[in-house]
Motif scaffolding. Structure first.
Motif, PDB file in Angstrom:
ATOM      1  N   LEU A 132       0.832  -1.207   0.000  1.00 20.30           N
ATOM      2  CA  LEU A 132       0.000   0.000   0.000  1.00 20.30           C
ATOM      3  C   LEU A 132       0.865   1.255   0.000  1.00 20.30           C
ATOM      4  CD1 LEU A 132      -2.740  -1.020   2.593  1.00 20.30           C
ATOM      5  CD2 LEU A 132      -2.952  -0.914   0.100  1.00 20.30           C
ATOM      6  N   GLY A 133       1.997   1.216   0.695  1.00 23.47           N
ATOM      7  CA  GLY A 133       2.856   2.387   0.747  1.00 23.47           C
ATOM      8  C   GLY A 133       3.963   2.209   1.750  1.00 23.47           C
ATOM      9  N   ARG A 134       4.676   3.308   1.958  1.00 21.49           N
ATOM     10  CA  ARG A 134       5.809   3.288   2.877  1.00 21.49           C
ATOM     11  C   ARG A 134       5.991   4.685   3.451  1.00 21.49           C
ATOM     12  NH1 ARG A 134       9.804   1.124   4.902  1.00 21.49           N
ATOM     13  NH2 ARG A 134      11.974   1.646   4.762  1.00 21.49           N
ATOM     14  N   LEU A 135       6.251   4.753   4.748  1.00 16.66           N
ATOM     15  CA  LEU A 135       6.540   6.046   5.365  1.00 16.66           C
ATOM     16  C   LEU A 135       7.854   6.580   4.814  1.00 16.66           C
ATOM     17  CD1 LEU A 135       4.342   4.882   7.279  1.00 16.66           C
ATOM     18  CD2 LEU A 135       5.540   6.056   9.130  1.00 16.66           C
ATOM     19  N   ALA A 136       7.850   7.839   4.420  1.00 15.04           N
ATOM     20  CA  ALA A 136       9.050   8.452   3.852  1.00 15.04           C
ATOM     21  C   ALA A 136      10.185   8.455   4.872  1.00 15.04           C
ATOM     22  CB  ALA A 136       8.746   9.867   3.370  1.00 15.04           C
ATOM     23  N   ASP A 137       9.865   8.739   6.121  1.00 17.32           N
ATOM     24  CA  ASP A 137      10.858   8.736   7.193  1.00 17.32           C
ATOM     25  C   ASP A 137      10.184   8.176   8.448  1.00 17.32           C
ATOM     26  OD1 ASP A 137      12.817   9.122   9.101  1.00 17.32           O
ATOM     27  OD2 ASP A 137      12.806  11.309   8.957  1.00 17.32           O
ATOM     28  N   PRO A 138      10.399   6.895   8.746  1.00 19.05           N
ATOM     29  CA  PRO A 138       9.717   6.285   9.894  1.00 19.05           C
ATOM     30  C   PRO A 138      10.398   6.505  11.237  1.00 19.05           C
ATOM     31  CG  PRO A 138      10.952   4.619   8.705  1.00 19.05           C
ATOM     32  CD  PRO A 138      11.125   5.913   7.943  1.00 19.05           C
ATOM     33  N   THR A 139      11.320   7.447  11.315  1.00 15.35           N
ATOM     34  CA  THR A 139      12.022   7.720  12.574  1.00 15.35           C
ATOM     35  C   THR A 139      11.011   7.980  13.694  1.00 15.35           C
ATOM     36  OG1 THR A 139      13.867   8.681  11.356  1.00 15.35           O
ATOM     37  CG2 THR A 139      13.709   9.225  13.700  1.00 15.35           C
ATOM     38  N   GLY A 140      11.151   7.266  14.793  1.00 12.02           N
ATOM     39  CA  GLY A 140      10.289   7.456  15.952  1.00 12.02           C
ATOM     40  C   GLY A 140       8.939   6.776  15.856  1.00 12.02           C
ATOM     41  N   LEU A 141       8.715   5.989  14.804  1.00 16.63           N
ATOM     42  CA  LEU A 141       7.407   5.351  14.630  1.00 16.63           C
ATOM     43  C   LEU A 141       7.072   4.390  15.761  1.00 16.63           C
ATOM     44  CD1 LEU A 141       4.878   4.942  12.887  1.00 16.63           C
ATOM     45  CD2 LEU A 141       6.132   3.157  11.649  1.00 16.63           C
ATOM     46  N   ALA A 142       8.010   3.538  16.150  1.00 13.21           N
ATOM     47  CA  ALA A 142       7.748   2.570  17.220  1.00 13.21           C
ATOM     48  C   ALA A 142       7.338   3.271  18.507  1.00 13.21           C
ATOM     49  CB  ALA A 142       8.978   1.689  17.448  1.00 13.21           C
ATOM     50  N   ALA A 143       8.020   4.342  18.850  1.00 11.12           N
ATOM     51  CA  ALA A 143       7.688   5.084  20.071  1.00 11.12           C
ATOM     52  C   ALA A 143       6.317   5.742  19.946  1.00 11.12           C
ATOM     53  CB  ALA A 143       8.763   6.136  20.360  1.00 11.12           C
ATOM     54  N   ALA A 144       6.014   6.285  18.781  1.00  6.03           N
ATOM     55  CA  ALA A 144       4.725   6.948  18.578  1.00  6.03           C
ATOM     56  C   ALA A 144       3.573   5.948  18.662  1.00  6.03           C
ATOM     57  CB  ALA A 144       4.709   7.660  17.233  1.00  6.03           C
ATOM     58  N   LEU A 145       3.780   4.736  18.172  1.00  3.11           N
ATOM     59  CA  LEU A 145       2.728   3.722  18.186  1.00  3.11           C
ATOM     60  C   LEU A 145       2.545   3.091  19.557  1.00  3.11           C
ATOM     61  CD1 LEU A 145       3.435   1.955  14.777  1.00  3.11           C
ATOM     62  CD2 LEU A 145       1.527   3.485  15.315  1.00  3.11           C
TER      63      LEU A 145
END
Length: 157
Positions: A132-145
């Protein structure tokens, strides 16, 4: 011997060599089309979780186009395996599943026809997904989720 059959044969040969009698000139190649603002806007969307926002580059798939047509979308996502969040959609999307082998942080995939999955960890997999897609910059995604369920919003740009 008459010259008429020889002349007719010569004309026929010239006609065939020129691309056939009555052949029309090939049309000029079409000018490349510049995508409209609407088309450009549909190649990306925004994913929001809490106070964090991420730009998502949508895949060139029928499923991604169908997802983009449904935006905005707010999803209650459930934790799974310590590396992904998923939400079941109320309507199926078109599928073209492949086995990626490797999953990367920030991948947005469709499992089956109606399960949207957001990955926040890298790992290998034997499962099949439709991109479906990809985050351009997933920095900090794990912490945000976080570690439990989370609400995520996808909006068109």
């Amino acid at each position: 011997m008459s010259r008429r059959p020889a002349l007719a044969a010569l004309l026929l040969a010239l006609c065939l060599a020129a691309g056939g009698c009555g052949a029309q000139e090939a049309p000029a190649p079409a000018e490349p089309q510049t995508p409209s603002q609407e088309e450009l806007a549909m190649t990306t969307c925004t994913l929001s979780v809490g106070d964090q926002t991420y730009s998502v580059t949508l895949a060139d798939t029928e499923a991604a186009r169908a997802l983009a047509a449904r935006l905005p979308l707010t999803l209650s996502m459930t934790e799974l395996n310590g590396n992904e969040k998923y939400a079941n959609l109320d309507q199926a999307l078109p599928t073209a599943a492949t086995q990626p082998g490797e999953i990367h942080t920030g991948d947005l995939m469709l499992y089956g026809a109606d399960c949207l999955v957001l990955f926040y960890g890298d790992f290998t997999t034997a499962y099949s997904y439709t991109p479906l897609g990809r985050l351009a910059d997933p920095t900090g995604l794990a912490a945000a989720l976080g570690t439990g369920g989370v609400t995520v919003t996808l909006t068109a740009n």
